[in-house]
Design a protein around this motif. Sequence first.
Motif, PDB file in Angstrom:
ATOM      1  N   LEU A  47       0.810  -1.212   0.000  1.00 26.42           N
ATOM      2  CA  LEU A  47       0.000   0.000   0.000  1.00 26.42           C
ATOM      3  C   LEU A  47       0.844   1.263   0.000  1.00 26.42           C
ATOM      4  O   LEU A  47       0.364   2.321  -0.405  1.00 26.42           O
ATOM      5  CB  LEU A  47      -0.909   0.013   1.237  1.00 26.42           C
ATOM      6  CG  LEU A  47      -1.903  -1.141   1.367  1.00 26.42           C
ATOM      7  CD1 LEU A  47      -2.744  -0.972   2.626  1.00 26.42           C
ATOM      8  CD2 LEU A  47      -2.788  -1.247   0.147  1.00 26.42           C
ATOM      9  N   TRP A  48       2.082   1.152   0.432  1.00 27.97           N
ATOM     10  CA  TRP A  48       2.907   2.347   0.606  1.00 27.97           C
ATOM     11  C   TRP A  48       4.178   2.326  -0.221  1.00 27.97           C
ATOM     12  O   TRP A  48       4.778   3.376  -0.448  1.00 27.97           O
ATOM     13  CB  TRP A  48       3.289   2.509   2.084  1.00 27.97           C
ATOM     14  CG  TRP A  48       2.145   2.301   3.003  1.00 27.97           C
ATOM     15  CD1 TRP A  48       1.828   1.154   3.680  1.00 27.97           C
ATOM     16  CD2 TRP A  48       1.108   3.236   3.325  1.00 27.97           C
ATOM     17  NE1 TRP A  48       0.685   1.329   4.408  1.00 27.97           N
ATOM     18  CE2 TRP A  48       0.216   2.594   4.221  1.00 27.97           C
ATOM     19  CE3 TRP A  48       0.872   4.572   2.956  1.00 27.97           C
ATOM     20  CZ2 TRP A  48      -0.902   3.239   4.740  1.00 27.97           C
ATOM     21  CZ3 TRP A  48      -0.243   5.214   3.477  1.00 27.97           C
ATOM     22  CH2 TRP A  48      -1.108   4.542   4.359  1.00 27.97           C
ATOM     23  N   MET A  49       4.618   1.154  -0.673  1.00 27.67           N
ATOM     24  CA  MET A  49       5.882   1.056  -1.387  1.00 27.67           C
ATOM     25  C   MET A  49       5.912  -0.203  -2.243  1.00 27.67           C
ATOM     26  O   MET A  49       5.064  -1.093  -2.104  1.00 27.67           O
ATOM     27  CB  MET A  49       7.052   1.025  -0.390  1.00 27.67           C
ATOM     28  CG  MET A  49       7.057  -0.212   0.494  1.00 27.67           C
ATOM     29  SD  MET A  49       8.336  -0.161   1.773  1.00 27.67           S
ATOM     30  CE  MET A  49       7.649   1.080   2.867  1.00 27.67           C
ATOM     31  N   SER A  50       6.875  -0.255  -3.127  1.00 30.57           N
ATOM     32  CA  SER A  50       7.168  -1.448  -3.926  1.00 30.57           C
ATOM     33  C   SER A  50       8.595  -1.866  -3.629  1.00 30.57           C
ATOM     34  O   SER A  50       9.478  -1.017  -3.435  1.00 30.57           O
ATOM     35  CB  SER A  50       6.989  -1.164  -5.418  1.00 30.57           C
ATOM     36  OG  SER A  50       7.836  -0.109  -5.833  1.00 30.57           O
ATOM     37  N   CYS A  51       8.827  -3.182  -3.586  1.00 32.94           N
ATOM     38  CA  CYS A  51      10.133  -3.708  -3.204  1.00 32.94           C
ATOM     39  C   CYS A  51      10.598  -4.758  -4.195  1.00 32.94           C
ATOM     40  O   CYS A  51       9.778  -5.411  -4.869  1.00 32.94           O
ATOM     41  CB  CYS A  51      10.087  -4.317  -1.804  1.00 32.94           C
ATOM     42  SG  CYS A  51       9.675  -3.152  -0.483  1.00 32.94           S
ATOM     43  N   ALA A  52      11.891  -4.903  -4.292  1.00 35.72           N
ATOM     44  CA  ALA A  52      12.528  -5.933  -5.107  1.00 35.72           C
ATOM     45  C   ALA A  52      13.559  -6.647  -4.251  1.00 35.72           C
ATOM     46  O   ALA A  52      14.453  -6.003  -3.685  1.00 35.72           O
ATOM     47  CB  ALA A  52      13.187  -5.321  -6.342  1.00 35.72           C
ATOM     48  N   MET A  53      13.434  -7.956  -4.140  1.00 38.40           N
ATOM     49  CA  MET A  53      14.366  -8.750  -3.354  1.00 38.40           C
ATOM     50  C   MET A  53      15.266  -9.530  -4.290  1.00 38.40           C
ATOM     51  O   MET A  53      14.791 -10.320  -5.120  1.00 38.40           O
ATOM     52  CB  MET A  53      13.615  -9.703  -2.405  1.00 38.40           C
ATOM     53  CG  MET A  53      14.532 -10.478  -1.467  1.00 38.40           C
ATOM     54  SD  MET A  53      13.636 -11.506  -0.284  1.00 38.40           S
ATOM     55  CE  MET A  53      12.901 -12.709  -1.394  1.00 38.40           C
TER      56      MET A  53
END
Length: 211
Positions: free
Chosen positions: A50-56
């Motif tokens: 809801l607040w950010m996008s991440c890449a692992m």
Amino acid sequence: MASGGLQLLGFVMAFLGWIGIIISTAMPQWKMASYAGDNIVTAQALYEGLWMSCAMQSTGQIQCKVYDSLLKLESSLQATRALMVASILLGLVGMFVAVTGMKCMKCMEDDQVKKMRMAVFGGVIFIISGMAALVATSWYGNRVARAFYDPLTPVNTRFEFGSALFIGWAAASLAILGGSFLCCSCPRRETSYPPTRGYPKNASSTGKDYV
């Protein structure tokens, strides 16, 4: 005593559900990239919340980026945010109200009727809080599922349910169930009947014989 135990159980369940709703709201894993049907092996996993996008990365390193502008977000995402924040705030209010009406607390001991009403009112607020979170997570999950099964969606841009959705569903269920226990924990009032009036005693004989 049984109603007090049920009340305590309901409060603990509702409190744990409220904590789960906070965790679900803050997590970035609301949806994760799906590679179903794609033979390409990727070295990173993509998540969106809801607040950010991440890449692992495959090395375990996680890089996250907060959404830049609120106005550029989809209206459905903004509505999901609003529902989850409202659920958290309602749960906070419900927690304070329910604590006031708990039988193990000493406040408002002089008026047991108002104390019971406060516990029931706190349970109702917890139910509304859980319903708001349930609507938000279900709405978001429905959008993810519709986009996944849409044939016009490219395979490399499809997403599946993230762990935050499952936590949100479980937390909302706990909040609703705990609030229901709080509402049902108060004993029913027993029907009061007017005191029975005794029959007047027979007047003592005056010692006079009637013929």
